[in-house]
Enzyme design. Structure first.
Site, PDB file in Angstrom:
ATOM      1  CG  HIS A 300      -1.667   1.218   1.491  1.00  0.00           C
ATOM      2  ND1 HIS A 300      -3.010   1.353   1.263  1.00  0.00           N
ATOM      3  CD2 HIS A 300      -1.240   2.419   1.946  1.00  0.00           C
ATOM      4  CE1 HIS A 300      -3.387   2.585   1.575  1.00  0.00           C
ATOM      5  NE2 HIS A 300      -2.332   3.256   2.001  1.00  0.00           N
ATOM      6  CD  GLU A 301       2.197   3.377   3.835  1.00  0.00           C
ATOM      7  OE1 GLU A 301       2.422   4.451   3.251  1.00  0.00           O
ATOM      8  OE2 GLU A 301       1.268   3.235   4.638  1.00  0.00           O
ATOM      9  CG  HIS A 304       0.368   6.347  -0.450  1.00  0.00           C
ATOM     10  ND1 HIS A 304      -0.769   6.981  -0.880  1.00  0.00           N
ATOM     11  CD2 HIS A 304       0.030   5.722   0.703  1.00  0.00           C
ATOM     12  CE1 HIS A 304      -1.753   6.748  -0.016  1.00  0.00           C
ATOM     13  NE2 HIS A 304      -1.290   5.982   0.946  1.00  0.00           N
TER      14      HIS A 304
END
Ligand SMILES: [Zn+2]
Length: 460
Positions: A300-301, A304
């Site tokens: 997920h990170e 970004h």
């Protein structure tokens, strides 16, 4: 820049509704808070599965029953309601304190004192800003201490010692006092030299300034509050690096931060450019999540990072600053014409006008927060998708969110006020529902981000 204590509860967005000044200097950090991510109750990044199960032989999610969304415990609901009250009080104070500073002439008195001590123009700004910051810190101290220390301990969400809390608060204040004048001198100079276009030039310069802060914060500010060491679990580190490779992030270093001295909240982020590229995991995250859940969070990170969310948010926030300055440019003069005597200053280029500028910032951010949150939630959803696709492990994603909810006393189904003004991330219940429903590869449907992934490695 009360960096550490705030990030420790970033999930509790209620506590992030900080006052104007702090919000001003922290607009970026808050932002980063949401995208770097984290937090607590609702937010959260999650991660995915790696090498063996995730990358080479994905777990078919449909083989497992959906992960149920746990009910919020009575304690979590109490915590949530308290957060809402704190958010209301902080928001109110964000308007009230600048108004009091203006209406009582206190800001003008700070400026008078600063002139006597500073003498030269720049030092007048620096001394004024120091007085102003000290005043704010003192006024906010009781509520900050209650919400950031007493309450977090009462709910079992923090391990921080009293000394560390005050030490971090003092460090944050000192950094604010030192950095503030380096930022403020320019708009105040422009207000004198270019009274018609100051707002436009200052607003345009906000973008490079925000970029600089993004660059500086992880390298020099964050390490002032916590220790950033190498990751202890070398096997997990290898899996994270191989996931990063697959996501198209090469040459980064992995750091483990000792956030357990401050909080029990979980967090991780990917930041930096080129040589400073770094993947950061809080030790609380490593302790609470299993390997596959951790990998989903990292996926997920990484989403970004590779989807350039930092840049998108920087541009959006620069626009907010530009809009705020324009509003001040148009609306402040008639206000000063009417109330200038009471305020003890009549020109916007007087440093005593700082509370007035902050009042404008408070108003624009309050009004624009709902659309900004909606945009942020859209980015978070993209990253949940990214994390699930790269790990192909929606079950680990869902159980990571369940643990986040439990660890951080989150409310999976918050009310509408929270959803509109506080939810920079989708509520945890919505995220778990999404994980349960998203597995396009089992239906031969196209994946949204797969084309960005490097070739899947074959299992040894
Ligand atoms: Zn995120």
């Amino acid at each position: 820049m009360k960096h550490a204590p705030e990030s420790s509860t970033c999930g509790t967005r209620g506590q992030q509704a900080k006052l104007g000044l702090r919000r001003a200097s922290l607009i970026l950090l808050l932002l980063l808070g949401c995208l770097w991510c984290t937090p607590a109750p609702q937010a959260a990044d999650t991660d995915l599965p790696p090498a063996s199960s995730g990358l080479s032989s994905p777990t078919p999610p449909t083989a497992t029953a959906p992960v149920p969304v746990p009910e919020a415990s009575p304690k979590a609901l109490r915590y949530y309601r308290g957060n809402m009250i704190l958010w209301g009080v902080n928001t109110l104070l964000g308007f009230l304190i600048p108004i009091v500073l203006l209406a009582t002439g206190l800001s003008g008195r700070f400026r008078d004192g600063a002139r006597r001590v500073g003498r030269r123009w720049f030092f007048v700004i620096a001394v004024y800003f120091a007085l102003f910051s000290l005043f704010l810190a003192l006024v906010q101290l009781p509520l900050d201490f209650y919400s950031g220390y007493l309450r977090e301990h009462a709910y079992g969400l923090s391990n921080q010692t009293l000394g560390k809390w005050f030490g971090d608060a003092a460090k944050g204040l000192l950094i604010t006092i030192l950095v503030g004048p380096l930022v403020l001198w320019l708009p105040y100079l422009l207000l004198r030299r270019a009274p018609r276009s100051w707002w436009l030039i200052s607003g345009l310069l906000a973008l490079p300034l925000l970029i600089l802060m993004i660059f500086v914060t992880p390298l020099w500010i964050a390490p002032l509050f916590n220790d950033f060491g190498p990751m202890k679990d070398k096997a997990l580190e290898r899996e994270i690096l191989s996931l990063a490779d697959r996501a198209g992030i090469e040459g980064s270093r992995v750091f483990e931060v000792n956030k357990s001295v401050d909080t029990k909240a979980l967090n991780a982020y990917v930041t930096g450019f080129r040589d400073t590229k770094r993947i950061v995991l809080w030790d609380t995250l490593i302790a609470a999540l299993d390997r596959e859940e951790t990998l989903f969070v990292m996926g997920h990170e990484m989403g970004h990072y590779v989807l350039n969310h930092v840049w998108q948010l920087l541009i959006v926030y620069s626009c907010v600053i530009l809009l705020t300055l324009y509003a001040a440019h148009r609306i402040a003069p008639p206000i000063l014409a009417r109330y200038g005597n009471r305020f003890r200053f009549t020109e916007l280029h007087d440093i005593a006008s700082l509370p007035l500028l902050l009042l404008f910032l408070q108003a624009t951010t309050f009004v624009l927060t709902p659309p900004l949150n909606a945009f942020s939630r859209h980015l978070e959803r993209q990253c949940d998708r990214f994390g699930i696709e790269i790990t192909r492990n929606p079950v680990a994603a869902a159980t990571a969110f369940v643990k986040l909810q439990q660890e951080n006393l989150g409310n999976p189904r918050p009310g509408w006020v929270y959803r509109i003004w506080l939810a920079s991330h989708p509520p945890l219940g919505d995220r778990i529902d999404f994980c349960n429903s998203y597995h396009p590869w089992t239906k031969d449907r196209p994946l949204k981000f797969e084309s960005r992934f490097r070739t899947r490695k074959t299992a040894p």
